[in-house]
Write a protein that holds these residues in place. Structure first.
Motif, PDB file in Angstrom:
ATOM      1  N   GLU A   1       0.817  -1.205   0.000  1.00 44.23           N
ATOM      2  CA  GLU A   1       0.000   0.000   0.000  1.00 44.23           C
ATOM      3  C   GLU A   1       0.852   1.257   0.000  1.00 44.23           C
ATOM      4  OE1 GLU A   1      -3.504   0.390   2.359  1.00 44.23           O
ATOM      5  OE2 GLU A   1      -3.460  -1.729   2.850  1.00 44.23           O
TER       6      GLU A   1
ATOM      7  N   GLU B   1     -10.370  -0.711  -4.009  1.00 42.91           N
ATOM      8  CA  GLU B   1     -11.491  -1.103  -3.158  1.00 42.91           C
ATOM      9  C   GLU B   1     -12.753  -0.343  -3.546  1.00 42.91           C
ATOM     10  OE1 GLU B   1     -10.500  -0.893   0.981  1.00 42.91           O
ATOM     11  OE2 GLU B   1      -8.692  -2.120   0.739  1.00 42.91           O
ATOM     12  N   GLU B   2     -12.603   0.944  -3.783  1.00 45.40           N
ATOM     13  CA  GLU B   2     -13.765   1.740  -4.171  1.00 45.40           C
ATOM     14  C   GLU B   2     -14.292   1.300  -5.535  1.00 45.40           C
ATOM     15  OE1 GLU B   2     -16.833   4.489  -4.124  1.00 45.40           O
ATOM     16  OE2 GLU B   2     -15.562   3.748  -2.502  1.00 45.40           O
TER      17      GLU B   2
ATOM     18  N   GLN C   1      -4.548   1.142  -3.258  1.00 43.84           N
ATOM     19  CA  GLN C   1      -5.378   0.158  -2.562  1.00 43.84           C
ATOM     20  C   GLN C   1      -6.786   0.701  -2.318  1.00 43.84           C
ATOM     21  OE1 GLN C   1      -4.675  -2.977  -1.930  1.00 43.84           O
ATOM     22  NE2 GLN C   1      -6.692  -3.344  -1.022  1.00 43.84           N
ATOM     23  N   GLU C   2      -6.878   1.917  -1.823  1.00 43.12           N
ATOM     24  CA  GLU C   2      -8.182   2.523  -1.567  1.00 43.12           C
ATOM     25  C   GLU C   2      -8.981   2.671  -2.852  1.00 43.12           C
ATOM     26  OE1 GLU C   2      -6.956   5.338   2.263  1.00 43.12           O
ATOM     27  OE2 GLU C   2      -6.695   6.078   0.215  1.00 43.12           O
TER      28      GLU C   2
ATOM     29  N   LYS D   1      -6.673   9.232  -3.243  1.00 42.01           N
ATOM     30  CA  LYS D   1      -6.728   7.883  -2.693  1.00 42.01           C
ATOM     31  C   LYS D   1      -5.466   7.103  -3.060  1.00 42.01           C
ATOM     32  CE  LYS D   1     -11.770   7.293  -2.472  1.00 42.01           C
ATOM     33  NZ  LYS D   1     -11.802   7.228  -0.988  1.00 42.01           N
ATOM     34  N   SER D   2      -5.079   6.188  -2.190  1.00 41.86           N
ATOM     35  CA  SER D   2      -3.976   5.291  -2.497  1.00 41.86           C
ATOM     36  C   SER D   2      -4.449   4.284  -3.536  1.00 41.86           C
ATOM     37  CB  SER D   2      -3.535   4.551  -1.235  1.00 41.86           C
ATOM     38  OG  SER D   2      -4.537   3.616  -0.832  1.00 41.86           O
TER      39      SER D   2
END
Length: 329
Positions: A35, A270-271, A266-267, A263-264
Motif C-alpha cells: 500500500e 477497493e472503491e 489500494q483505496e 486515494k492510495s
C-alpha cells in the motif's frame, strides 16, 4: 485460494470443463499487497495473476533501461505465445462457433493508445494494438478490419485453435445451449502496468475473452478506460474478471481518477469494486479483480471473491501478492 477457485465462483454452469493451468497457488503467495512505500519505487512492473514468466520478461526490459512501453509489450506477449494458457493468445478457448478471437489494448506515457477487438488468425494482438497506436490515426480496429491491417503490417496468418482447446470445445457442444449464459467467465486476462527508470508509466491488456462466448462478444480488456487506463501524472489501473461489469463502471479510469483525488492505489481499487457491487445488489455470482499503481510505485489490488493475486517485480523483489476481497469467504 487458487485461481481455479476464483473462476469457479462464476463458472458453475460449466464446472468440470475448464482445465487450464493454475497460475496462483498458496505456496507461491509470498507477501502482502503493497500500500505505502517511503520512497518512489522505480522501475517496477505489476500484472494480474501469478504470471511469473511474463513479469520476469518485463522486468528484464526495465532492468536494462528499456521503456515501460516495451516492458509491458514484451511481458504480455509471453502469455500470448504460451499455448498452455487457454485464456490468452494462441490456444485460447474459442467462441461457440469454434473460432478463437483475441482482444488487446496498450497505452503509453503520453496518453497514446491502440486496441484490437475480435481479432482472428493473428498470434500477438498486443503487437497489432501497438501498431494501431503508432501507425494509424485511430484507437480501435475490430474484426476483419483489424485482421487485414495486421496482414498489411506484415503479420502472418496463424491457426490459433490448438487441439486441446478444440477437443474441449467439442465436448462443451454436447451439452451447451446456444444462447447467452449469464455469469460465465472462463478466462483470466493478463493486464500489466510498468514504471521505467525515467518514471514513465505504460500499460497493456490482452485476452482471448470469455470461453465459448457468442461470436463477436467483446469484454472490457481492449476498451481504454475499462480494462486499462494510464495517466502518467497519476498512475494506472487494469482489470480482470467479468468484463461486462467493468465496462459498466469504466472501472480502470475510475480507479485512476480516484487516485487523482488523493486515494492510495489500494483505496482506489477497493472503491472500484464497491461501485460495481453497489450496482449489483443481491448478486455475488461474478468476479472482478483490479490492480493499480501510482506515480510513486505504490500498488494495490482488490477483488470480489477471495483467490485473486498479482505479481510485482522491482528491486525489492519478485512477489506474488494476495489480494484482499469484498467477500471474505
Amino acid at each position: 485460494m487458487q485461481r481455479r477457485n476464483f473462476l469457479k465462483k462464476s463458472t458453475a454452469a460449466t464446472a468440470g470443463l475448464i482445465s487450464g493451468p493454475i497460475l496462483a497457488s498458496p505456496q507461491n503467495i509470498t507477501g502482502p499487497t503493497i500500500e505505502k512505500n517511503h520512497k518512489p519505487v522505480k522501475p517496477i512492473v505489476i500484472c494480474t495473476w501469478n504470471f511469473l514468466n511474463a513479469s520476469s520478461k518485463a522486468w528484464e526490459v526495465l532492468k536494462e533501461g528499456g521503456s515501460s512501453l516495451d516492458a509491458v509489450t514484451q511481458g504480455v506477449m509471453v502469455e500470448e505465445n504460451d499455448t498452455s494458457n487457454q485464456t490468452v493468445g494462441v490456444g485460447g478457448r474459442p467462441d461457440r462457433d469454434g473460432n478463437v478471437s483475441l482482444d488487446a489494448c496498450i497505452m503509453d506515457k503520453d496518453g497514446n493508445c491502440g486496441a484490437v477487438l475480435a481479432l482472428q488468425n493473428i498470434a500477438n494482438p498486443i503487437l497489432v494494438a501497438r501498431k494501431v497506436m503508432e501507425e494509424t490515426p485511430h484507437v480501435m480496429l475490430a474484426g476483419k478490419g483489424a485482421e487485414q491491417f495486421a496482414y498489411e503490417m506484415g503479420f502472418k496468418k496463424t491457426n490459433l485453435l490448438t487441439e486441446k482447446s478444440k477437443q474441449e470445445w467439442l465436448e462443451w457442444k454436447k451439452t451447451s445451449q446456444y444462447k447467452p449464459i449469464i455469469n460465465i467467465e472462463n478466462h483470466d486476462t493478463i493486464g500489466m502496468l510498468a514504471i521505467d527508470k525515467k518514471g514513465d508509466i505504460s500499460g497493456a491488456c490482452t485476452t482471448s475473452g470469455m470461453g465459448y462466448k457468442m461470436a463477436g462478444r467483446v469484454g472490457d480488456s481492449p476498451i481504454i478506460g475499462a480494462g486499462l487506463f494510464v495517466d502518467n501524472e497519476i498512475g494506472g489501473a487494469t482489470a480482470t474478471g467479468m468484463g461486462e461489469e467493468v465496462v459498466r463502471t469504466v472501472g480502470s479510469f475510475l480507479i485512476v481518477e480516484l487516485m487523482r483525488q488523493g486515494k492510495s492505489p489500494q483505496e482506489a481499487c477497493e472503491e472500484g469494486v464497491k461501485r460495481i457491487m453497489a450496482k449489483n445488489k443481491g448478486r455475488d455470482d461474478f468476479q472482478i479483480g483490479f490492480i493499480a499503481i501510482n506515480k510513486k510505485g505504490e500498488t494495490g489490488s482488490y477483488c470480489i471473491h477471495p483467490g485473486f493475486t498479482f505479481r510485482s517485480y522491482s528491486e525489492e523483489g519478485h512477489v506474488n501478492n494476495p489480494s484482499e476481497s469484498y467477500i471474505k469467504s
